[in-house]
Design a protein around this motif. Structure first.
Motif, mmCIF file in Angstrom:
data_model
loop_
_atom_site.group_PDB
_atom_site.id
_atom_site.type_symbol
_atom_site.label_atom_id
_atom_site.label_comp_id
_atom_site.label_asym_id
_atom_site.label_seq_id
_atom_site.Cartn_x
_atom_site.Cartn_y
_atom_site.Cartn_z
ATOM 1 N N GLY A 1 0.796 -1.225 0.000
ATOM 2 C CA GLY A 1 0.000 0.000 0.000
ATOM 3 C C GLY A 1 0.821 1.263 0.000
ATOM 4 N N LEU A 2 2.123 1.137 -0.244
ATOM 5 C CA LEU A 2 3.022 2.302 -0.238
ATOM 6 C C LEU A 2 3.137 2.845 -1.652
ATOM 7 C CD1 LEU A 2 5.754 0.791 2.128
ATOM 8 C CD2 LEU A 2 3.820 2.269 2.747
ATOM 9 N N MET A 3 2.096 3.530 -2.096
ATOM 10 C CA MET A 3 2.005 3.944 -3.489
ATOM 11 C C MET A 3 3.006 5.041 -3.848
ATOM 12 S SD MET A 3 -0.117 1.846 -4.589
ATOM 13 C CE MET A 3 -1.441 0.761 -4.105
ATOM 14 N N ASP A 4 3.175 6.020 -2.987
ATOM 15 C CA ASP A 4 4.135 7.089 -3.272
ATOM 16 C C ASP A 4 5.554 6.529 -3.364
ATOM 17 O OD1 ASP A 4 2.353 9.264 -3.408
ATOM 18 O OD2 ASP A 4 2.237 9.341 -1.231
ATOM 19 N N GLU A 5 5.880 5.612 -2.449
ATOM 20 C CA GLU A 5 7.209 4.999 -2.490
ATOM 21 C C GLU A 5 7.408 4.190 -3.765
ATOM 22 O OE1 GLU A 5 5.232 5.218 -0.012
ATOM 23 O OE2 GLU A 5 6.266 5.537 1.894
ATOM 24 N N SER A 6 6.338 3.551 -4.234
ATOM 25 C CA SER A 6 6.464 2.749 -5.456
ATOM 26 C C SER A 6 6.725 3.636 -6.670
ATOM 27 C CB SER A 6 5.200 1.911 -5.671
ATOM 28 O OG SER A 6 4.107 2.707 -6.077
ATOM 29 N N ILE A 7 6.126 4.827 -6.704
ATOM 30 C CA ILE A 7 6.385 5.751 -7.812
ATOM 31 C C ILE A 7 7.836 6.219 -7.775
ATOM 32 C CG2 ILE A 7 5.863 8.055 -8.712
ATOM 33 C CD1 ILE A 7 2.969 7.604 -8.039
ATOM 34 N N ARG A 8 8.343 6.515 -6.587
ATOM 35 C CA ARG A 8 9.745 6.915 -6.486
ATOM 36 C C ARG A 8 10.671 5.776 -6.929
ATOM 37 N NH1 ARG A 8 7.869 9.931 -1.897
ATOM 38 N NH2 ARG A 8 8.214 8.168 -0.487
ATOM 39 N N ALA A 9 10.308 4.555 -6.572
ATOM 40 C CA ALA A 9 11.111 3.401 -6.992
ATOM 41 C C ALA A 9 11.071 3.226 -8.507
ATOM 42 C CB ALA A 9 10.606 2.135 -6.302
ATOM 43 N N LEU A 10 9.950 3.503 -9.107
ATOM 44 C CA LEU A 10 9.842 3.431 -10.567
ATOM 45 C C LEU A 10 10.742 4.476 -11.227
ATOM 46 C CD1 LEU A 10 5.988 2.897 -10.876
ATOM 47 C CD2 LEU A 10 7.729 1.341 -11.773
ATOM 48 N N GLN A 11 10.768 5.663 -10.658
ATOM 49 C CA GLN A 11 11.633 6.704 -11.207
ATOM 50 C C GLN A 11 13.107 6.353 -11.032
ATOM 51 O OE1 GLN A 11 9.890 9.968 -8.977
ATOM 52 N NE2 GLN A 11 8.805 10.714 -10.777
#
Length: 420
Positions: free
Chosen positions: A125-135
Protein backbone atom coordinates in the motif's frame (compact mmCIF):
# COMPACT_ATOMS: atom_id res chain seq x y z
CA UNK A 1 -26.09 9.48 1.97
CA UNK A 2 -28.63 6.77 1.24
CA UNK A 3 -28.39 3.64 -0.84
CA UNK A 4 -28.10 4.17 -4.62
CA UNK A 5 -31.53 4.13 -6.27
CA UNK A 6 -30.65 2.12 -9.36
CA UNK A 7 -32.97 -0.83 -9.81
CA UNK A 8 -31.89 -3.96 -7.92
CA UNK A 9 -28.55 -2.45 -6.90
CA UNK A 10 -26.19 -5.01 -5.37
CA UNK A 11 -22.94 -3.77 -3.86
CA UNK A 12 -21.19 -7.13 -4.14
CA UNK A 13 -22.10 -7.41 -7.82
CA UNK A 14 -21.13 -3.77 -8.43
CA UNK A 15 -17.66 -4.29 -6.94
CA UNK A 16 -17.14 -7.82 -8.23
CA UNK A 17 -15.46 -6.91 -11.53
CA UNK A 18 -12.98 -4.48 -9.96
CA UNK A 19 -9.67 -5.95 -8.84
CA UNK A 20 -6.99 -5.22 -6.26
CA UNK A 21 -6.65 -1.69 -4.99
CA UNK A 22 -9.28 -0.40 -7.41
CA UNK A 23 -11.81 -2.59 -5.60
CA UNK A 24 -10.43 -1.78 -2.14
CA UNK A 25 -10.47 1.99 -2.65
CA UNK A 26 -13.97 1.92 -4.14
CA UNK A 27 -15.25 -0.17 -1.24
CA UNK A 28 -13.72 2.20 1.33
CA UNK A 29 -15.00 5.25 -0.58
CA UNK A 30 -18.53 3.82 -0.49
CA UNK A 31 -18.22 2.83 3.16
CA UNK A 32 -17.25 6.38 4.11
CA UNK A 33 -20.23 7.92 2.30
CA UNK A 34 -23.12 5.51 2.56
CA UNK A 35 -24.08 4.38 6.09
CA UNK A 36 -26.52 1.79 4.75
CA UNK A 37 -23.71 0.04 2.87
CA UNK A 38 -20.80 0.75 5.21
CA UNK A 39 -20.62 -2.66 6.94
CA UNK A 40 -20.83 -4.54 3.65
CA UNK A 41 -18.33 -2.18 1.99
CA UNK A 42 -15.71 -2.46 4.72
CA UNK A 43 -16.18 -6.23 4.86
CA UNK A 44 -15.47 -6.51 1.14
CA UNK A 45 -12.45 -4.22 1.48
CA UNK A 46 -11.08 -6.31 4.36
CA UNK A 47 -11.49 -9.55 2.42
CA UNK A 48 -9.71 -8.07 -0.60
CA UNK A 49 -6.88 -6.74 1.55
CA UNK A 50 -6.29 -10.11 3.17
CA UNK A 51 -6.53 -12.02 -0.10
CA UNK A 52 -4.32 -9.89 -2.36
CA UNK A 53 -2.18 -7.44 -0.36
CA UNK A 54 0.30 -7.03 2.46
CA UNK A 55 -1.08 -3.59 3.37
CA UNK A 56 -1.20 -3.69 7.15
CA UNK A 57 -1.86 0.04 7.53
CA UNK A 58 -5.09 0.02 5.52
CA UNK A 59 -6.00 -3.35 7.03
CA UNK A 60 -5.77 -1.90 10.55
CA UNK A 61 -7.89 1.12 9.59
CA UNK A 62 -10.58 -1.01 7.95
CA UNK A 63 -10.60 -3.51 10.82
CA UNK A 64 -11.03 -0.81 13.46
CA UNK A 65 -13.77 0.94 11.48
CA UNK A 66 -15.62 -2.33 10.95
CA UNK A 67 -15.33 -3.17 14.64
CA UNK A 68 -16.84 0.21 15.53
CA UNK A 69 -19.72 -0.31 13.12
CA UNK A 70 -20.58 -3.84 14.22
CA UNK A 71 -19.49 -3.77 17.86
CA UNK A 72 -17.47 -6.91 17.21
CA UNK A 73 -13.81 -7.61 16.60
CA UNK A 74 -13.52 -7.68 12.82
CA UNK A 75 -10.18 -9.43 12.58
CA UNK A 76 -7.37 -10.73 14.73
CA UNK A 77 -3.78 -9.59 14.58
CA UNK A 78 -2.65 -12.88 13.04
CA UNK A 79 -3.00 -11.65 9.46
CA UNK A 80 -1.04 -8.45 10.17
CA UNK A 81 1.77 -10.39 11.83
CA UNK A 82 1.99 -12.81 8.92
CA UNK A 83 1.86 -9.96 6.39
CA UNK A 84 4.67 -8.08 8.16
CA UNK A 85 6.77 -11.22 8.27
CA UNK A 86 6.25 -11.93 4.57
CA UNK A 87 6.98 -8.28 3.69
CA UNK A 88 10.30 -8.33 5.56
CA UNK A 89 11.35 -11.59 3.95
CA UNK A 90 10.48 -10.41 0.44
CA UNK A 91 12.12 -7.04 1.04
CA UNK A 92 15.37 -8.65 2.16
CA UNK A 93 15.31 -11.06 -0.78
CA UNK A 94 14.67 -8.32 -3.34
CA UNK A 95 17.34 -6.02 -1.93
CA UNK A 96 19.84 -8.89 -2.03
CA UNK A 97 18.95 -9.54 -5.68
CA UNK A 98 19.38 -5.86 -6.45
CA UNK A 99 22.79 -5.64 -4.78
CA UNK A 100 23.94 -8.78 -6.57
CA UNK A 101 22.79 -7.43 -9.94
CA UNK A 102 24.56 -4.12 -9.33
CA UNK A 103 27.82 -5.91 -8.50
CA UNK A 104 27.51 -7.93 -11.67
CA UNK A 105 26.77 -4.72 -13.60
CA UNK A 106 23.67 -6.33 -15.06
CA UNK A 107 21.10 -3.71 -15.92
CA UNK A 108 18.54 -6.33 -16.94
CA UNK A 109 18.71 -8.12 -13.57
CA UNK A 110 18.80 -4.79 -11.73
CA UNK A 111 15.67 -3.64 -13.54
CA UNK A 112 13.89 -6.90 -12.72
CA UNK A 113 14.79 -6.56 -9.04
CA UNK A 114 13.65 -2.94 -9.05
CA UNK A 115 10.31 -3.95 -10.54
CA UNK A 116 9.96 -6.64 -7.89
CA UNK A 117 10.54 -3.94 -5.29
CA UNK A 118 7.87 -1.75 -6.89
CA UNK A 119 5.39 -4.63 -6.81
CA UNK A 120 6.13 -5.28 -3.15
CA UNK A 121 5.66 -1.62 -2.26
CA UNK A 122 2.31 -1.62 -4.03
CA UNK A 123 1.20 -4.77 -2.21
CA UNK A 124 2.09 -3.01 1.03
CA UNK A 125 0.00 0.00 0.00
CA UNK A 126 3.02 2.30 -0.24
CA UNK A 127 2.00 3.94 -3.49
CA UNK A 128 4.13 7.09 -3.27
CA UNK A 129 7.21 5.00 -2.49
CA UNK A 130 6.46 2.75 -5.46
CA UNK A 131 6.39 5.75 -7.81
CA UNK A 132 9.75 6.91 -6.49
CA UNK A 133 11.11 3.40 -6.99
CA UNK A 134 9.84 3.43 -10.57
CA UNK A 135 11.63 6.70 -11.21
CA UNK A 136 14.82 5.28 -9.69
CA UNK A 137 14.50 2.32 -12.02
CA UNK A 138 15.12 4.49 -15.07
CA UNK A 139 18.88 4.18 -14.46
CA UNK A 140 18.62 0.45 -15.27
CA UNK A 141 16.65 0.80 -18.52
CA UNK A 142 18.24 -0.69 -21.63
CA UNK A 143 15.98 0.99 -24.20
CA UNK A 144 13.01 3.33 -24.60
CA UNK A 145 10.56 0.44 -24.21
CA UNK A 146 11.82 -0.17 -20.68
CA UNK A 147 11.39 3.54 -19.91
CA UNK A 148 7.89 3.50 -21.34
CA UNK A 149 6.90 0.55 -19.17
CA UNK A 150 8.10 2.34 -16.04
CA UNK A 151 6.19 5.51 -16.99
CA UNK A 152 3.05 3.47 -17.67
CA UNK A 153 3.31 1.71 -14.32
CA UNK A 154 3.68 5.09 -12.61
CA UNK A 155 0.57 6.27 -14.46
CA UNK A 156 -1.33 3.18 -13.26
CA UNK A 157 -0.38 3.85 -9.64
CA UNK A 158 -1.43 7.49 -9.99
CA UNK A 159 -4.69 6.30 -11.52
CA UNK A 160 -5.43 4.16 -8.46
CA UNK A 161 -4.88 7.21 -6.24
CA UNK A 162 -7.06 9.43 -8.51
CA UNK A 163 -4.19 11.85 -9.08
CA UNK A 164 -5.15 12.96 -12.56
CA UNK A 165 -2.37 15.48 -13.15
CA UNK A 166 0.20 12.77 -12.39
CA UNK A 167 -1.62 10.39 -14.74
CA UNK A 168 -1.47 12.95 -17.56
CA UNK A 169 2.21 13.66 -16.84
CA UNK A 170 3.32 10.01 -16.91
CA UNK A 171 1.20 9.27 -19.97
CA UNK A 172 2.82 12.20 -21.76
CA UNK A 173 6.26 10.89 -20.83
CA UNK A 174 5.31 7.47 -22.17
CA UNK A 175 4.19 8.90 -25.49
CA UNK A 176 7.36 11.02 -25.74
CA UNK A 177 9.76 8.07 -25.47
CA UNK A 178 7.89 5.48 -27.57
CA UNK A 179 7.49 6.38 -31.26
CA UNK A 180 5.36 3.33 -32.04
CA UNK A 181 3.54 2.02 -28.95
CA UNK A 182 1.80 -1.35 -29.03
CA UNK A 183 -1.94 -1.55 -29.65
CA UNK A 184 -2.60 -2.52 -26.03
CA UNK A 185 -0.58 0.47 -24.82
CA UNK A 186 -2.48 2.81 -27.16
CA UNK A 187 -5.82 1.56 -25.82
CA UNK A 188 -4.72 1.78 -22.18
CA UNK A 189 -3.41 5.31 -22.69
CA UNK A 190 -6.71 6.31 -24.33
CA UNK A 191 -8.70 4.89 -21.40
CA UNK A 192 -6.44 6.65 -18.92
CA UNK A 193 -6.85 9.96 -20.75
CA UNK A 194 -10.65 9.69 -20.74
CA UNK A 195 -10.68 8.92 -17.03
CA UNK A 196 -8.09 11.60 -16.23
CA UNK A 197 -9.89 14.26 -18.30
CA UNK A 198 -13.16 13.39 -16.59
CA UNK A 199 -11.55 13.29 -13.17
CA UNK A 200 -9.99 16.70 -13.86
CA UNK A 201 -13.35 18.18 -14.93
CA UNK A 202 -12.48 18.45 -18.64
CA UNK A 203 -15.82 17.25 -19.99
CA UNK A 204 -15.31 18.08 -23.69
CA UNK A 205 -11.89 16.42 -23.77
CA UNK A 206 -13.30 13.30 -22.11
CA UNK A 207 -16.03 13.01 -24.77
CA UNK A 208 -13.51 13.51 -27.58
CA UNK A 209 -11.31 10.75 -26.19
CA UNK A 210 -14.13 8.20 -26.45
CA UNK A 211 -13.51 7.91 -30.20
CA UNK A 212 -10.37 5.84 -29.55
CA UNK A 213 -12.09 3.26 -27.35
CA UNK A 214 -14.31 0.24 -27.78
CA UNK A 215 -15.27 -2.67 -25.56
CA UNK A 216 -13.42 -5.09 -27.83
CA UNK A 217 -10.23 -3.05 -27.73
CA UNK A 218 -10.34 -2.75 -23.95
CA UNK A 219 -10.91 -6.49 -23.57
CA UNK A 220 -8.14 -7.36 -26.02
CA UNK A 221 -5.74 -5.05 -24.18
CA UNK A 222 -6.53 -6.78 -20.90
CA UNK A 223 -8.04 -3.68 -19.28
CA UNK A 224 -11.34 -5.35 -18.39
CA UNK A 225 -9.50 -8.25 -16.75
CA UNK A 226 -7.33 -5.83 -14.74
CA UNK A 227 -10.51 -4.40 -13.23
CA UNK A 228 -9.44 -0.78 -12.88
CA UNK A 229 -11.59 0.83 -15.61
CA UNK A 230 -14.64 -1.10 -16.77
CA UNK A 231 -16.93 -0.56 -19.79
CA UNK A 232 -19.68 0.73 -17.50
CA UNK A 233 -17.27 3.37 -16.18
CA UNK A 234 -16.64 4.61 -19.73
CA UNK A 235 -20.42 4.66 -20.31
CA UNK A 236 -20.88 6.77 -17.19
CA UNK A 237 -18.03 9.17 -18.01
CA UNK A 238 -19.20 9.65 -21.59
CA UNK A 239 -22.87 10.13 -20.67
CA UNK A 240 -22.33 12.70 -17.93
CA UNK A 241 -19.56 14.57 -19.76
CA UNK A 242 -21.70 14.65 -22.91
CA UNK A 243 -24.78 15.97 -21.12
CA UNK A 244 -22.65 18.63 -19.45
CA UNK A 245 -20.74 19.84 -22.53
CA UNK A 246 -22.59 18.95 -25.75
CA UNK A 247 -25.58 20.44 -27.55
CA UNK A 248 -28.65 18.22 -27.89
CA UNK A 249 -28.00 17.39 -31.56
CA UNK A 250 -24.33 16.67 -30.77
CA UNK A 251 -25.39 14.12 -28.16
CA UNK A 252 -27.19 12.16 -30.84
CA UNK A 253 -24.26 12.27 -33.26
CA UNK A 254 -21.45 11.71 -30.74
CA UNK A 255 -23.09 9.32 -28.29
CA UNK A 256 -26.44 7.83 -29.28
CA UNK A 257 -25.58 7.13 -32.93
CA UNK A 258 -21.99 6.08 -32.23
CA UNK A 259 -21.78 2.30 -32.58
CA UNK A 260 -18.63 1.99 -30.48
CA UNK A 261 -20.00 4.02 -27.59
CA UNK A 262 -23.21 2.04 -27.92
CA UNK A 263 -21.24 -1.02 -26.79
CA UNK A 264 -20.37 0.78 -23.57
CA UNK A 265 -23.99 1.85 -23.08
CA UNK A 266 -25.02 -1.81 -23.28
CA UNK A 267 -23.13 -2.36 -20.03
CA UNK A 268 -25.10 0.40 -18.29
CA UNK A 269 -28.63 0.70 -19.78
CA UNK A 270 -29.53 3.48 -17.32
CA UNK A 271 -27.15 5.80 -19.19
CA UNK A 272 -28.74 4.92 -22.53
CA UNK A 273 -32.22 5.65 -21.14
CA UNK A 274 -31.03 9.00 -19.77
CA UNK A 275 -29.50 10.04 -23.11
CA UNK A 276 -32.60 8.98 -25.04
CA UNK A 277 -34.90 10.91 -22.71
CA UNK A 278 -32.69 14.00 -22.89
CA UNK A 279 -32.44 13.95 -26.69
CA UNK A 280 -36.14 13.14 -27.06
CA UNK A 281 -37.06 16.24 -25.01
CA UNK A 282 -38.63 14.03 -22.33
CA UNK A 283 -37.17 16.20 -19.63
CA UNK A 284 -39.26 14.90 -16.73
CA UNK A 285 -38.07 11.37 -17.46
CA UNK A 286 -34.52 12.62 -18.01
CA UNK A 287 -34.44 14.26 -14.58
CA UNK A 288 -35.85 11.13 -12.95
CA UNK A 289 -33.15 8.97 -14.52
CA UNK A 290 -30.49 11.58 -13.73
CA UNK A 291 -31.48 11.52 -10.06
CA UNK A 292 -31.11 7.74 -9.95
CA UNK A 293 -27.73 7.73 -11.68
CA UNK A 294 -26.34 10.57 -9.57
CA UNK A 295 -27.10 8.61 -6.39
CA UNK A 296 -24.61 6.02 -7.65
CA UNK A 297 -22.17 8.62 -8.96
CA UNK A 298 -21.68 10.04 -5.48
CA UNK A 299 -20.27 6.67 -4.46
CA UNK A 300 -17.77 6.60 -7.32
CA UNK A 301 -14.27 7.92 -6.43
CA UNK A 302 -13.80 9.36 -9.93
CA UNK A 303 -17.25 10.91 -10.43
CA UNK A 304 -18.06 11.63 -6.79
CA UNK A 305 -15.98 14.82 -6.38
CA UNK A 306 -17.74 16.31 -9.44
CA UNK A 307 -21.25 14.92 -8.81
CA UNK A 308 -22.81 18.17 -7.58
CA UNK A 309 -21.21 20.27 -10.32
CA UNK A 310 -22.28 17.83 -13.03
CA UNK A 311 -25.82 17.56 -11.72
CA UNK A 312 -26.23 21.33 -11.60
CA UNK A 313 -24.74 21.73 -15.09
CA UNK A 314 -27.02 19.08 -16.60
CA UNK A 315 -30.09 20.41 -14.80
CA UNK A 316 -29.28 23.92 -16.05
CA UNK A 317 -29.02 22.59 -19.60
CA UNK A 318 -32.42 20.90 -19.23
CA UNK A 319 -33.99 24.13 -17.96
CA UNK A 320 -32.54 26.06 -20.92
CA UNK A 321 -33.88 23.49 -23.41
CA UNK A 322 -37.26 23.33 -21.69
CA UNK A 323 -37.97 27.05 -21.98
CA UNK A 324 -36.71 27.42 -25.58
CA UNK A 325 -40.13 27.02 -27.28
CA UNK A 326 -41.88 29.49 -24.95
CA UNK A 327 -41.96 33.26 -24.81
CA UNK A 328 -43.45 33.01 -21.32
CA UNK A 329 -44.27 30.15 -18.98
CA UNK A 330 -45.88 29.81 -15.58
CA UNK A 331 -43.33 28.93 -12.88
CA UNK A 332 -45.66 26.51 -11.09
CA UNK A 333 -46.24 24.50 -14.28
CA UNK A 334 -42.54 24.47 -15.08
CA UNK A 335 -41.63 23.38 -11.53
CA UNK A 336 -44.06 20.46 -11.77
CA UNK A 337 -42.79 19.38 -15.19
CA UNK A 338 -39.14 19.52 -14.12
CA UNK A 339 -39.66 17.74 -10.77
CA UNK A 340 -38.84 20.73 -8.54
CA UNK A 341 -40.24 20.59 -5.02
CA UNK A 342 -41.77 24.05 -5.35
CA UNK A 343 -41.97 27.05 -7.65
CA UNK A 344 -39.89 29.01 -5.14
CA UNK A 345 -36.94 26.61 -5.51
CA UNK A 346 -37.22 26.81 -9.29
CA UNK A 347 -37.33 30.60 -9.07
CA UNK A 348 -34.06 30.63 -7.11
CA UNK A 349 -32.44 28.53 -9.85
CA UNK A 350 -33.79 30.79 -12.58
CA UNK A 351 -32.51 33.91 -10.82
CA UNK A 352 -29.02 32.41 -10.74
CA UNK A 353 -29.22 31.45 -14.41
CA UNK A 354 -30.45 34.92 -15.39
CA UNK A 355 -27.64 36.58 -13.42
CA UNK A 356 -25.04 34.33 -15.08
CA UNK A 357 -26.51 35.04 -18.57
CA UNK A 358 -27.48 31.40 -19.18
CA UNK A 359 -30.97 32.54 -20.12
CA UNK A 360 -32.24 35.90 -21.39
CA UNK A 361 -35.42 36.41 -19.42
CA UNK A 362 -37.04 38.05 -16.42
CA UNK A 363 -39.34 36.80 -13.68
CA UNK A 364 -42.68 38.56 -13.30
CA UNK A 365 -43.36 38.32 -9.57
CA UNK A 366 -46.93 39.58 -9.96
CA UNK A 367 -48.14 36.95 -12.42
CA UNK A 368 -45.67 34.18 -11.52
CA UNK A 369 -44.39 33.87 -15.09
CA UNK A 370 -40.93 33.62 -16.60
CA UNK A 371 -40.87 36.03 -19.54
CA UNK A 372 -38.15 35.79 -22.18
CA UNK A 373 -36.63 38.88 -23.74
CA UNK A 374 -37.78 39.38 -27.33
CA UNK A 375 -35.31 41.04 -29.65
CA UNK A 376 -36.76 43.94 -31.63
CA UNK A 377 -35.77 43.95 -35.33
CA UNK A 378 -34.94 47.66 -35.11
CA UNK A 379 -32.60 47.01 -32.15
CA UNK A 380 -30.87 44.25 -34.08
CA UNK A 381 -30.47 46.47 -37.13
CA UNK A 382 -29.09 49.31 -35.00
CA UNK A 383 -26.57 46.95 -33.40
CA UNK A 384 -25.44 45.79 -36.85
CA UNK A 385 -25.03 49.39 -38.01
CA UNK A 386 -22.99 50.27 -34.94
CA UNK A 387 -20.78 47.24 -35.47
CA UNK A 388 -20.23 48.13 -39.14
CA UNK A 389 -19.45 51.74 -38.19
CA UNK A 390 -16.79 50.60 -35.70
CA UNK A 391 -15.21 48.28 -38.25
CA UNK A 392 -15.23 51.00 -40.95
CA UNK A 393 -13.74 53.56 -38.56
CA UNK A 394 -10.98 51.16 -37.61
CA UNK A 395 -10.17 50.44 -41.27
CA UNK A 396 -10.14 54.17 -42.01
CA UNK A 397 -7.71 54.84 -39.14
CA UNK A 398 -5.43 52.07 -40.35
CA UNK A 399 -5.51 53.41 -43.90
CA UNK A 400 -4.73 56.96 -42.71
CA UNK A 401 -1.79 55.68 -40.66
CA UNK A 402 -0.52 53.78 -43.70
CA UNK A 403 -0.70 56.86 -45.91
CA UNK A 404 1.19 58.95 -43.34
CA UNK A 405 3.87 56.30 -43.12
CA UNK A 406 4.27 56.20 -46.91
CA UNK A 407 4.47 60.00 -47.09
CA UNK A 408 7.13 60.15 -44.39
CA UNK A 409 9.09 57.32 -46.02
CA UNK A 410 8.92 59.01 -49.43
CA UNK A 411 10.10 62.33 -47.92
CA UNK A 412 12.99 60.60 -46.15
CA UNK A 413 14.13 58.89 -49.34
CA UNK A 414 13.96 62.21 -51.17
CA UNK A 415 16.14 63.96 -48.59
CA UNK A 416 18.72 61.19 -48.74
CA UNK A 417 18.85 61.44 -52.55
CA UNK A 418 19.37 65.24 -52.44
CA UNK A 419 22.31 64.95 -50.01
CA UNK A 420 24.01 62.55 -52.39
Amino acid sequence: MSRPRLNEFSLSEYLEEYKGYAKIRRAIFIGERCPELSVESYTIALQELEAHTLDTTTHTHVSKTLAQLTGQQAASEDWSKQANKESKELDAEIKADLERAKKQVSKRDSLKAQRDLVELLQRRGLMDESIRALQDGRTFCLDVNDQAQLHMEAARVSQLMCRWLQVATFVQRTESVVPKPSESMVVEIAAMKVQADFGDGKWSAAVAGLKQLSVEKMSAAGLVAKGVVLPRDIALYGTLAGLASLQRDQIKASLLDDALFGQFLDSMPECLTLLQSYHGAKYTDALTHLDKIMSLCRLDPVVGPHASTLEQKIRDNIVVLYIQPFMSIRLSSMAEALCFESAEKLEAILVRMIDSKLIQARIDGTTGFLVKHAEEPRDTALQNIERMHKEFSLQAELMTARIRYLEEESSRIGRVAMRR
